[in-house]
Design an enzyme around this catalytic site. Structure first.
Site, PDB file in Angstrom:
ATOM      1  CG  HIS A   1       0.115   4.460   4.717  1.00  0.00           C
ATOM      2  ND1 HIS A   1      -0.619   3.727   5.605  1.00  0.00           N
ATOM      3  CD2 HIS A   1      -0.688   5.473   4.300  1.00  0.00           C
ATOM      4  CE1 HIS A   1      -1.836   4.262   5.725  1.00  0.00           C
ATOM      5  NE2 HIS A   1      -1.894   5.312   4.939  1.00  0.00           N
TER       6      HIS A   1
ATOM      7  CG  ASP B   1       0.653  -1.108   7.798  1.00  0.00           C
ATOM      8  OD1 ASP B   1       1.514  -1.954   8.100  1.00  0.00           O
ATOM      9  OD2 ASP B   1       0.874   0.122   7.756  1.00  0.00           O
TER      10      ASP B   1
ATOM     11  CG  ASP C   1       4.887   3.314   7.424  1.00  0.00           C
ATOM     12  OD1 ASP C   1       4.005   3.661   6.616  1.00  0.00           O
ATOM     13  OD2 ASP C   1       4.657   2.590   8.418  1.00  0.00           O
ATOM     14  CG  HIS C   2       4.156   0.040   4.411  1.00  0.00           C
ATOM     15  ND1 HIS C   2       4.106  -1.276   4.822  1.00  0.00           N
ATOM     16  CD2 HIS C   2       3.737   0.778   5.475  1.00  0.00           C
ATOM     17  CE1 HIS C   2       3.662  -1.328   6.074  1.00  0.00           C
ATOM     18  NE2 HIS C   2       3.430  -0.094   6.478  1.00  0.00           N
TER      19      HIS C   2
ATOM     20  CG  HIS D   1       4.080  -1.532  11.474  1.00  0.00           C
ATOM     21  ND1 HIS D   1       4.899  -0.438  11.643  1.00  0.00           N
ATOM     22  CD2 HIS D   1       3.264  -1.244  10.436  1.00  0.00           C
ATOM     23  CE1 HIS D   1       4.583   0.487  10.746  1.00  0.00           C
ATOM     24  NE2 HIS D   1       3.594   0.028   9.999  1.00  0.00           N
TER      25      HIS D   1
ATOM     26  CG  HIS E   1      -0.403   0.117   2.528  1.00  0.00           C
ATOM     27  ND1 HIS E   1       0.431  -0.835   3.082  1.00  0.00           N
ATOM     28  CD2 HIS E   1      -0.515   1.100   3.460  1.00  0.00           C
ATOM     29  CE1 HIS E   1       0.788  -0.453   4.302  1.00  0.00           C
ATOM     30  NE2 HIS E   1       0.241   0.719   4.553  1.00  0.00           N
TER      31      HIS E   1
ATOM     32  CG  HIS F   1      -4.032   0.423   6.790  1.00  0.00           C
ATOM     33  ND1 HIS F   1      -3.935   0.999   8.034  1.00  0.00           N
ATOM     34  CD2 HIS F   1      -2.861   0.705   6.170  1.00  0.00           C
ATOM     35  CE1 HIS F   1      -2.755   1.599   8.150  1.00  0.00           C
ATOM     36  NE2 HIS F   1      -2.091   1.436   7.034  1.00  0.00           N
TER      37      HIS F   1
HETATM   38 ZN   LIG Z   1       0.006   1.779   6.468  1.00  0.00          ZN
END
Ligand SMILES: [Zn+2]
Length: 256
Positions: free
Chosen positions: A59, A134, A61-62, A172, A57, A115
């Site tokens: 985001h 996530d 942080d990915h 995570h 996805h 999400h």
């Molecule tokens: Zn995420």
């Protein structure tokens, strides 16, 4: 079939990228390249050359490492076709049911939104590994940033249809905090109690709690257990639908 190796790469504060590789075939993917440097170091340590980036996805942080890694290795980037505007460097868009081939290793794409409005999982059925980003965490699930409780329940239900021996690789290291919450809504669950003892011991050694399995998640993850009489009793929702129980569990976790 030769073996698919999977190596977690800790990134940022508590993210995991995963190297997914088969040396005999000269293929190496990274699932969710949070940032480039830790991934580059892991590649050097293992003597690997990156061939693919798989994004669950959008985001940051990915996908924060996508462009730098693509530039360094000429890597193909794959992600959700419906989110191609938000996945940096995307070359190949994938939809529900489509197959992504990492050498001879096949991953089926599952669309699991909520999400984010577009979120996918990569299910390596023959290799018994699913990358859930996530959406599904060990004993937890993602926050509902771009979707509803109904959407998330449908996405989690899709994941619950996978076999119990599917290894679950999530985005995570939230496991211990998730387990602490799980015990507040299902304190008598013995599988949960036993798992938390394992998780605490693992984290005390500074080791990852990943992967888990779908079988273990079904027994211990409160977000997959809307039918549990104990959870329903804890929430005061004995007669509610599964979606309502899930939604209330999610609301309580948001405030935990
Ligand atoms: Zn995420």
């Amino acid at each position: 079939m030769s073996k698919l190796e999977i190596e977690p790469v800790p990134c940022l504060k508590d993210n995991y990228a995963y190297l997914v590789y088969d040396r005999s075939e000269g293929v190496c993917g990274v699932v969710d390249a949070s940032e480039a440097e830790p991934v580059k170091r892991a590649l050097e340590n293992h003597g690997l050359k990156l061939t693919h980036i798989l994004s669950t996805h959008h985001h940051m942080d990915h996908v924060g490492g996508n462009l730098a890694l693509k530039q360094a290795f000429g890597t193909e980037v794959v992600g959700a076709a419906k989110d191609s505007a938000r996945i940096p460097g995307i070359d190949t868009g994938l939809k529900e049911g489509e197959i992504f081939n990492l050498g001879s290793h096949r991953a089926r794409v599952l669309e699991i939104p909520a999400h984010t409005s577009q979120h996918i999982a990569f299910w390596f059925e023959e290799d018994r590994a699913i990358f859930t980003g996530d959406t599904l965490f060990a004993m937890g699930c993602g926050r509902l940033f771009e979707g509803t409780a109904e959407m998330m329940w449908a996405s989690l239900s899709k994941l619950m249809s996978l076999p119990d021996d599917a290894r679950v690789y999530c985005g995570h290291e939230y496991t211990e905090a998730n387990g602490r919450f799980a015990l507040t809504v299902e304190p008598e669950n013995r599988d949960l109690q036993a798992r938390m003892a394992d998780v605490r011991a693992t984290r005390a050694k500074g080791l990852p709690t990943i992967p888990s399995t779908m079988g273990l998640e079904k027994k211990t993850n409160p977000f997959l257990r809307a039918q549990s009489p104990e959870i329903r009793h804890s929430l005061g929702l004995q007669e509610a639908s599964n979606v309502e129980v899930f939604a209330e569990t999610r609301r309580r976790k948001d405030k935990f």
